[in-house]
Design an enzyme around this catalytic site. Structure first.
Site, PDB file in Angstrom:
ATOM      1  N   LYS A 150       1.026  -1.160  -0.398  1.00  0.00           N
ATOM      2  CA  LYS A 150       0.108  -0.378   0.561  1.00  0.00           C
ATOM      3  C   LYS A 150       0.745   1.007   0.067  1.00  0.00           C
ATOM      4  O   LYS A 150       1.059   2.388  -0.502  1.00  0.00           O
ATOM      5  CB  LYS A 150      -0.896   0.547   1.002  1.00  0.00           C
ATOM      6  N   ARG A 161     -10.437   0.526   8.023  1.00  0.00           N
ATOM      7  CA  ARG A 161     -10.349  -1.104   7.898  1.00  0.00           C
ATOM      8  C   ARG A 161     -11.237  -2.256   8.691  1.00  0.00           C
ATOM      9  O   ARG A 161     -11.109  -2.976   8.735  1.00  0.00           O
ATOM     10  CB  ARG A 161      -8.847  -1.390   9.174  1.00  0.00           C
ATOM     11  N   ARG A 219      11.761  -6.636   6.020  1.00  0.00           N
ATOM     12  CA  ARG A 219      11.720  -5.155   6.562  1.00  0.00           C
ATOM     13  C   ARG A 219      11.979  -5.572   7.619  1.00  0.00           C
ATOM     14  O   ARG A 219      12.710  -3.763   8.203  1.00  0.00           O
ATOM     15  CB  ARG A 219      10.324  -4.494   6.224  1.00  0.00           C
ATOM     16  N   ARG A 252      11.422  -2.009  11.728  1.00  0.00           N
ATOM     17  CA  ARG A 252       9.986  -1.010  12.349  1.00  0.00           C
ATOM     18  C   ARG A 252      10.185  -2.278  13.345  1.00  0.00           C
ATOM     19  O   ARG A 252       9.157  -3.451  13.563  1.00  0.00           O
ATOM     20  CB  ARG A 252       9.039  -1.383  10.574  1.00  0.00           C
ATOM     21  N   ARG A 257      -1.294  -9.290  13.207  1.00  0.00           N
ATOM     22  CA  ARG A 257      -2.288  -8.299  12.122  1.00  0.00           C
ATOM     23  C   ARG A 257      -2.262  -8.945  11.268  1.00  0.00           C
ATOM     24  O   ARG A 257      -3.448  -8.778  10.494  1.00  0.00           O
ATOM     25  CB  ARG A 257      -0.408  -7.210  11.582  1.00  0.00           C
TER      26      ARG A 257
HETATM   27  P1  AP5 Z   1       5.005  -1.915   2.089  1.00  0.00           P
HETATM   28  O1  AP5 Z   1       4.483  -0.495   0.481  1.00  0.00           O
HETATM   29  O2  AP5 Z   1       5.264  -1.159   2.995  1.00  0.00           O
HETATM   30  O3  AP5 Z   1       3.059  -2.500   2.616  1.00  0.00           O
HETATM   31  P2  AP5 Z   1       1.912  -1.500   3.003  1.00  0.00           P
HETATM   32  O4  AP5 Z   1       0.861  -2.223   3.068  1.00  0.00           O
HETATM   33  O5  AP5 Z   1       2.177  -0.755   2.916  1.00  0.00           O
HETATM   34  O6  AP5 Z   1       2.168  -2.553   4.724  1.00  0.00           O
HETATM   35  P3  AP5 Z   1       2.331  -2.076   5.935  1.00  0.00           P
HETATM   36  O7  AP5 Z   1       2.957  -3.224   6.836  1.00  0.00           O
HETATM   37  O8  AP5 Z   1       2.867  -0.807   6.118  1.00  0.00           O
HETATM   38  O9  AP5 Z   1       0.725  -2.330   6.515  1.00  0.00           O
HETATM   39  P4  AP5 Z   1      -0.271  -2.624   7.843  1.00  0.00           P
HETATM   40  O10 AP5 Z   1      -1.142  -2.292   7.113  1.00  0.00           O
HETATM   41  O11 AP5 Z   1       0.128  -3.619   9.217  1.00  0.00           O
HETATM   42  O12 AP5 Z   1       0.518  -0.985   8.480  1.00  0.00           O
HETATM   43  P5  AP5 Z   1      -0.543   0.605   8.616  1.00  0.00           P
HETATM   44  O13 AP5 Z   1       0.988   1.295   9.123  1.00  0.00           O
HETATM   45  O14 AP5 Z   1      -1.164   0.551   7.872  1.00  0.00           O
HETATM   46  O15 AP5 Z   1       5.535  -3.190   1.302  1.00  0.00           O
HETATM   47  C1  AP5 Z   1       5.924  -3.649   2.221  1.00  0.00           C
HETATM   48  C2  AP5 Z   1       7.539  -4.359   2.359  1.00  0.00           C
HETATM   49  O16 AP5 Z   1       6.999  -5.211   1.350  1.00  0.00           O
HETATM   50  C3  AP5 Z   1       8.428  -2.851   1.543  1.00  0.00           C
HETATM   51  O17 AP5 Z   1       9.291  -3.532   2.535  1.00  0.00           O
HETATM   52  C4  AP5 Z   1       8.069  -2.802   0.860  1.00  0.00           C
HETATM   53  O18 AP5 Z   1       9.814  -2.281  -0.014  1.00  0.00           O
HETATM   54  C5  AP5 Z   1       8.469  -4.407  -0.007  1.00  0.00           C
HETATM   55  N1  AP5 Z   1       7.817  -4.005  -0.921  1.00  0.00           N
HETATM   56  C6  AP5 Z   1       6.297  -3.816  -1.950  1.00  0.00           C
HETATM   57  N2  AP5 Z   1       5.913  -3.837  -2.603  1.00  0.00           N
HETATM   58  C7  AP5 Z   1       6.776  -4.837  -2.957  1.00  0.00           C
HETATM   59  C8  AP5 Z   1       6.557  -5.702  -4.746  1.00  0.00           C
HETATM   60  N3  AP5 Z   1       6.421  -5.784  -5.453  1.00  0.00           N
HETATM   61  N4  AP5 Z   1       7.445  -6.851  -4.441  1.00  0.00           N
HETATM   62  C9  AP5 Z   1       8.547  -7.101  -3.080  1.00  0.00           C
HETATM   63  N5  AP5 Z   1       7.938  -6.193  -1.726  1.00  0.00           N
HETATM   64  C10 AP5 Z   1       7.708  -4.732  -1.856  1.00  0.00           C
HETATM   65  O19 AP5 Z   1      -0.803   0.447  10.372  1.00  0.00           O
HETATM   66  C11 AP5 Z   1       0.247   0.039  11.453  1.00  0.00           C
HETATM   67  C12 AP5 Z   1      -0.742  -0.156  12.109  1.00  0.00           C
HETATM   68  O20 AP5 Z   1      -1.302   0.885  12.225  1.00  0.00           O
HETATM   69  C13 AP5 Z   1      -1.958  -1.419  12.369  1.00  0.00           C
HETATM   70  O21 AP5 Z   1      -1.001  -2.951  12.306  1.00  0.00           O
HETATM   71  C14 AP5 Z   1      -2.674  -0.815  13.600  1.00  0.00           C
HETATM   72  O22 AP5 Z   1      -2.361  -0.837  14.997  1.00  0.00           O
HETATM   73  C15 AP5 Z   1      -2.333   0.292  13.149  1.00  0.00           C
HETATM   74  N6  AP5 Z   1      -3.756   1.168  12.000  1.00  0.00           N
HETATM   75  C16 AP5 Z   1      -3.892   1.901  10.555  1.00  0.00           C
HETATM   76  N7  AP5 Z   1      -4.309   2.307  10.700  1.00  0.00           N
HETATM   77  C17 AP5 Z   1      -5.753   1.742  11.403  1.00  0.00           C
HETATM   78  C18 AP5 Z   1      -6.793   2.442  11.007  1.00  0.00           C
HETATM   79  N8  AP5 Z   1      -7.449   2.378  10.120  1.00  0.00           N
HETATM   80  N9  AP5 Z   1      -7.377   1.480  12.219  1.00  0.00           N
HETATM   81  C19 AP5 Z   1      -6.824   1.377  13.244  1.00  0.00           C
HETATM   82  N10 AP5 Z   1      -5.749   1.323  13.350  1.00  0.00           N
HETATM   83  C20 AP5 Z   1      -5.203   1.117  12.887  1.00  0.00           C
HETATM   84 MG    MG Z   2       1.774   1.186   5.109  1.00  0.00          MG
END
Ligand code: AP5
Ligand code: MG
Length: 198
Positions: A14, A91, A130, A136, A147
């Site tokens: 994402k 979410r 990562r 992280r 997660r």
């Molecule tokens: P990346 O692009 O970072 O993927 P992502 O989908 O953004 O992954 P996240 O880990 O950020 O998602 P998340 O939903 O768990 O975290 P968030 O911060 O939203 O890619 C991942 C890795 O793969 C990177 O190293 C990248 O380089 C690599 N990669 C990318 N594309 C690739 C490809 N094609 N091939 C190979 N490698 C690739 O949320 C974190 C926490 O915050 C949640 O757990 C929750 O506690 C809280 N939170 C956030 N939003 C909410 C909400 N709306 N409601 C309640 N709690 C929330």
């Molecule tokens: Mg992200």
């Protein structure tokens, strides 16, 4: 003005694809995860609350998350950039319903949901790599497991919700980043008529 949700499991890409979307289409990026991590880094009260959930791989309660999003949308209005990429929000079904209200209040709506679909083993590999590279905090085996479970139970139902609304655009999130982005661009342009600002 175009509002897009980028949707998918933890590690599905994402954040990576959002960066390319805002660059190509001149949109405002809102990553709720990044907003929360910034609060944790700055040691704010909200950061302390957020950390207690994020470290366990649980979701921040809907009511709190929705009020945070409302205030980030105010920052967007001040920045004068129309159109948003929502990354990591909604979410849950209540968050999706709240998003409709927040956009309606601003005289706009949600136009498309890009769903990055990636098998679970690949998600785990990406997050573990990562975690090693960047440190992280929630990229450790126990939190990753939670997660993914939370995603499956609370977030994945939105795929059906947005499919029924005819907003969901399924994208194969496996492979080369630029090729995935090409697939997103083609699908999005066909669905919404958006054009590159470059
Ligand atoms: P990346 O692009 O970072 O993927 P992502 O989908 O953004 O992954 P996240 O880990 O950020 O998602 P998340 O939903 O768990 O975290 P968030 O911060 O939203 O890619 C991942 C890795 O793969 C990177 O190293 C990248 O380089 C690599 N990669 C990318 N594309 C690739 C490809 N094609 N091939 C190979 N490698 C690739 O949320 C974190 C926490 O915050 C949640 O757990 C929750 O506690 C809280 N939170 C956030 N939003 C909410 C909400 N709306 N409601 C309640 N709690 C929330
Ligand atoms: Mg992200």
């Amino acid at each position: 003005m175009l509002n897009i949700v980028i949707f998918g499991a933890p590690g599905s890409g994402k954040g990576t694809q959002s960066a390319k979307l805002i660059d190509k289409y001149g949109l405002f990026h809102i990553s709720t995860g990044e907003v929360l991590r910034e609060h944790i880094k700055n040691g704010t009260e909200l950061g302390k609350i957020a950390d207690s959930y994020i470290s366990k791989g649980q979701l921040i309660p809907d009511e709190l998350m929705i009020s945070i999003l409302d205030s980030v949308l105010e920052q967007q209005a001040k920045a004068g950039i129309s159109g948003v990429v929502f990354d990591g929000f909604p979410r849950t079904i209540p968050q999706a319903e709240a998003l409709n209200g927040l956009l309606q209040k601003r005289g706009t709506e949600l136009h498309a949901v890009i769903g990055l679909e990636v098998p679970e083993e690949e998600l785990i590999d990406r997050m573990l790599s990562r975690g090693k590279l960047t440190g992280r905090a929630d990229d450790n085996p126990d939190t990753i497991k939670n997660r993914l479970q939370v995603y499956h139970n609370q977030t994945h139902p939105l795929r059906e919700y947005y499919t029924k609304e005819e907003k969901y655009l399924a994208i194969n999130g496996m492979g080369i980043v630029d090729e995935i982005f090409n697939e997103i661009s083609t699908g999005l342009e066909a669905k919404t008529g958006i054009k590159s600002t470059k």
